[in-house]
Design a protein around this motif. Sequence first.
Motif, PDB file in Angstrom:
ATOM      1  N   ARG A 265       0.827  -1.209   0.000  1.00 42.22           N
ATOM      2  CA  ARG A 265       0.000   0.000   0.000  1.00 42.22           C
ATOM      3  C   ARG A 265       0.859   1.255   0.000  1.00 42.22           C
ATOM      4  O   ARG A 265       0.558   2.237  -0.687  1.00 42.22           O
ATOM      5  CB  ARG A 265      -0.910  -0.019   1.234  1.00 42.22           C
ATOM      6  N   LEU A 266       1.967   1.217   0.745  1.00 46.78           N
ATOM      7  CA  LEU A 266       2.834   2.377   0.815  1.00 46.78           C
ATOM      8  C   LEU A 266       3.509   2.631  -0.528  1.00 46.78           C
ATOM      9  O   LEU A 266       3.599   3.780  -0.984  1.00 46.78           O
ATOM     10  CB  LEU A 266       3.885   2.179   1.909  1.00 46.78           C
ATOM     11  N   PHE A 267       3.992   1.590  -1.189  1.00 43.17           N
ATOM     12  CA  PHE A 267       4.649   1.743  -2.486  1.00 43.17           C
ATOM     13  C   PHE A 267       3.687   2.345  -3.505  1.00 43.17           C
ATOM     14  O   PHE A 267       4.038   3.255  -4.263  1.00 43.17           O
ATOM     15  CB  PHE A 267       5.166   0.386  -2.976  1.00 43.17           C
ATOM     16  N   THR A 268       2.457   1.847  -3.518  1.00 40.88           N
ATOM     17  CA  THR A 268       1.454   2.377  -4.438  1.00 40.88           C
ATOM     18  C   THR A 268       1.159   3.839  -4.144  1.00 40.88           C
ATOM     19  O   THR A 268       1.107   4.681  -5.050  1.00 40.88           O
ATOM     20  CB  THR A 268       0.159   1.552  -4.339  1.00 40.88           C
ATOM     21  N   ALA A 269       0.981   4.157  -2.859  1.00 39.46           N
ATOM     22  CA  ALA A 269       0.658   5.527  -2.484  1.00 39.46           C
ATOM     23  C   ALA A 269       1.784   6.487  -2.848  1.00 39.46           C
ATOM     24  O   ALA A 269       1.547   7.581  -3.391  1.00 39.46           O
ATOM     25  CB  ALA A 269       0.374   5.599  -0.986  1.00 39.46           C
ATOM     26  N   ILE A 270       3.024   6.092  -2.590  1.00 40.96           N
ATOM     27  CA  ILE A 270       4.151   6.978  -2.868  1.00 40.96           C
ATOM     28  C   ILE A 270       4.303   7.215  -4.368  1.00 40.96           C
ATOM     29  O   ILE A 270       4.637   8.321  -4.815  1.00 40.96           O
ATOM     30  CB  ILE A 270       5.451   6.402  -2.269  1.00 40.96           C
ATOM     31  N   ASN A 271       4.027   6.206  -5.168  1.00 40.18           N
ATOM     32  CA  ASN A 271       4.106   6.409  -6.610  1.00 40.18           C
ATOM     33  C   ASN A 271       2.978   7.303  -7.115  1.00 40.18           C
ATOM     34  O   ASN A 271       3.160   8.062  -8.074  1.00 40.18           O
ATOM     35  CB  ASN A 271       4.124   5.065  -7.339  1.00 40.18           C
ATOM     36  N   ALA A 377      13.908  14.360  -1.012  1.00 37.58           N
ATOM     37  CA  ALA A 377      14.694  13.272  -0.432  1.00 37.58           C
ATOM     38  C   ALA A 377      13.821  12.286   0.347  1.00 37.58           C
ATOM     39  O   ALA A 377      13.985  11.068   0.199  1.00 37.58           O
ATOM     40  CB  ALA A 377      15.803  13.829   0.447  1.00 37.58           C
ATOM     41  N   PRO A 378      12.872  12.722   1.185  1.00 40.92           N
ATOM     42  CA  PRO A 378      11.999  11.760   1.862  1.00 40.92           C
ATOM     43  C   PRO A 378      11.149  10.936   0.903  1.00 40.92           C
ATOM     44  O   PRO A 378      10.862   9.765   1.162  1.00 40.92           O
ATOM     45  CB  PRO A 378      11.117  12.655   2.747  1.00 40.92           C
ATOM     46  N   LEU A 379      10.752  11.535  -0.223  1.00 37.88           N
ATOM     47  CA  LEU A 379       9.964  10.786  -1.201  1.00 37.88           C
ATOM     48  C   LEU A 379      10.752   9.610  -1.746  1.00 37.88           C
ATOM     49  O   LEU A 379      10.269   8.475  -1.794  1.00 37.88           O
ATOM     50  CB  LEU A 379       9.552  11.721  -2.342  1.00 37.88           C
ATOM     51  N   THR A 380      11.995   9.858  -2.130  1.00 39.62           N
ATOM     52  CA  THR A 380      12.841   8.788  -2.661  1.00 39.62           C
ATOM     53  C   THR A 380      13.129   7.736  -1.597  1.00 39.62           C
ATOM     54  O   THR A 380      13.045   6.535  -1.852  1.00 39.62           O
ATOM     55  CB  THR A 380      14.165   9.372  -3.184  1.00 39.62           C
ATOM     56  N   ALA A 381      13.480   8.181  -0.392  1.00 34.19           N
ATOM     57  CA  ALA A 381      13.802   7.233   0.671  1.00 34.19           C
ATOM     58  C   ALA A 381      12.594   6.378   1.035  1.00 34.19           C
ATOM     59  O   ALA A 381      12.731   5.180   1.313  1.00 34.19           O
ATOM     60  CB  ALA A 381      14.292   7.990   1.908  1.00 34.19           C
ATOM     61  N   THR A 382      11.406   6.965   1.018  1.00 39.10           N
ATOM     62  CA  THR A 382      10.210   6.219   1.413  1.00 39.10           C
ATOM     63  C   THR A 382       9.834   5.181   0.369  1.00 39.10           C
ATOM     64  O   THR A 382       9.398   4.071   0.706  1.00 39.10           O
ATOM     65  CB  THR A 382       9.032   7.189   1.642  1.00 39.10           C
ATOM     66  N   VAL A 383       9.988   5.499  -0.908  1.00 42.56           N
ATOM     67  CA  VAL A 383       9.652   4.506  -1.921  1.00 42.56           C
ATOM     68  C   VAL A 383      10.618   3.325  -1.847  1.00 42.56           C
ATOM     69  O   VAL A 383      10.234   2.172  -2.081  1.00 42.56           O
ATOM     70  CB  VAL A 383       9.647   5.142  -3.328  1.00 42.56           C
ATOM     71  N   LEU A 384      11.869   3.585  -1.481  1.00 40.81           N
ATOM     72  CA  LEU A 384      12.820   2.488  -1.319  1.00 40.81           C
ATOM     73  C   LEU A 384      12.500   1.668  -0.071  1.00 40.81           C
ATOM     74  O   LEU A 384      12.655   0.447  -0.055  1.00 40.81           O
ATOM     75  CB  LEU A 384      14.241   3.035  -1.232  1.00 40.81           C
ATOM     76  N   ALA A 395      12.546  -0.906  -7.398  1.00 42.00           N
ATOM     77  CA  ALA A 395      11.562   0.041  -6.854  1.00 42.00           C
ATOM     78  C   ALA A 395      11.936   1.472  -7.218  1.00 42.00           C
ATOM     79  O   ALA A 395      11.081   2.279  -7.610  1.00 42.00           O
ATOM     80  CB  ALA A 395      11.471  -0.118  -5.341  1.00 42.00           C
ATOM     81  N   SER A 396      13.225   1.799  -7.109  1.00 37.97           N
ATOM     82  CA  SER A 396      13.680   3.132  -7.475  1.00 37.97           C
ATOM     83  C   SER A 396      13.508   3.373  -8.965  1.00 37.97           C
ATOM     84  O   SER A 396      13.110   4.466  -9.397  1.00 37.97           O
ATOM     85  CB  SER A 396      15.148   3.300  -7.085  1.00 37.97           C
ATOM     86  N   GLY A 397      13.781   2.353  -9.782  1.00 41.59           N
ATOM     87  CA  GLY A 397      13.606   2.489 -11.221  1.00 41.59           C
ATOM     88  C   GLY A 397      12.153   2.737 -11.600  1.00 41.59           C
ATOM     89  O   GLY A 397      11.853   3.559 -12.466  1.00 41.59           O
TER      90      GLY A 397
END
Length: 491
Positions: A265-271, A377-384, A395-397
């Motif tokens: 859910r977090l990965f989907t939300a962050i994207n 920076a928090p956006l990138t760190a959170t998706v990872l 995930a980063s890609g």
Amino acid sequence: MDGGLRLKSAQGRWVVLAAALGSGMAMLDGTVVNVALPAIGADLGASLAALQWTVNAYLLTLAGLILLGGSLGDRYGRRRVFVIGVCWFALASGLCSIAPTVGVLIAARALQGIGGALLTPGSLALLQASFHPDDRSAAVGAWSGLGGVATAVGPFLGGWLVSGPGWRWIFVINLPVAVVVAALTLRHVPESRDERATGRFDVPGAVLAALALGGVTYALTAAAEGVSAAVWVSAAAGVLLGVAFVVAERRSPRPMLPLELFRSRLFTAINLVTLGVYGALSGVFFFLQVQLQTVSGFEPLVAGVAFAPVTVLMLLFSARSGRLATRIGPRLPLTLGPLVAAAGVLLMLRIGPAASYWTDVLPAAVVFGVGLTLLVAPLTATVLAAVDVRRAGIASGVNNAAARAAGLLAVAALPLLTGLSGEQYRVPSAVDSAFRTAVLICAGLLAGSGLLALATVPGRRPAVAVEPDTSWYCCPTGPPVDPGHQASEST
């Protein structure tokens, strides 16, 4: 096998320089093109749709092929693919510089995107594979700093070239840089590959993704000139190809886009937050340069450096923002960041005829920069952190590709939504009206992204500790650029 280079060694420093110059070349190109759009339009007699494609042709091939580019590096050698990407990018830049018509320029920009898709994932992958684990963070930090310098210099250089020798030189400048990068890489960078990488590449997935994005982008761009049968056919084809892409990825044994990542859910939300944020940023910067030069009367050099405070703020404080998010959790910065950035965008409503830089432009740049510093920076760190560590590369890609696709669609859709078309980008009153509508739309996207983060992102620290990536620097004249993580790490 992990690399063993040390950052303090001579070879280690050369490796960092080669990777930074390579990614910096792509960052520089992304920075200066928007500055040159009015000049390109005047010189080549281009319509607004053609200027949109000058930006989007590059983003289309880059977004569609970037994950495949990372896979090619893993399989055939990261140094080899990186050098091929650098040379390809340079040759396409040369073609851009001599383009006799806007159609040739658009085709050359698409070729540039292919080079970028080979070059971008390889930059960080070279550092990951070459350095001793104890030195990787320091190497990435040095690489990020050098990349930030390229981003900071880009607007000034682009504005100076457009005002002086001409817009074609923004592409010529890539040629000597590419020669240096290729020579340094071949001489100093060790070759590396993933010996476990087997099986077929997901070429059908990459092709379907590019065609789906292309169909939708064409429909949005052409619709500004009037809705026709071709627009409807293109839109329908884009949607159907998008559905085919999802089906193909679900059935592929080694998909370019592993759909199971979205079970998080977090990965989907962050994207989704990424789509909103980067769509808004791309739309703002596309319109901003035309507004500053056509409506406010700024020279290209002044317009190019107008939002330099954004880059300065991010260079100084992005790493601290990432560390703060690690301590307090990502929800607060990912909520406040987009909301503050939205306030900065709304301040751009003050940019109009006879605008003053100090009273109208600078306040918007500072508030906007503070917002981006809080969130990037928090956006990138959170998706990872939303996935297992072993899947951080892919995930980063995926997040990188989402940011590119968001920019692509925003640049295609906003002129349609604002009623700007044809040659109207040369008419100050038409540009001013469209810019104000675009500002409101983009501010709404940013505010909506902040509220989505508030509703979906946990307030606690991410379960997986990931060092925040400080490489997502915002180009003052283009969308934020991630010079590429190891986008296709084996899963």
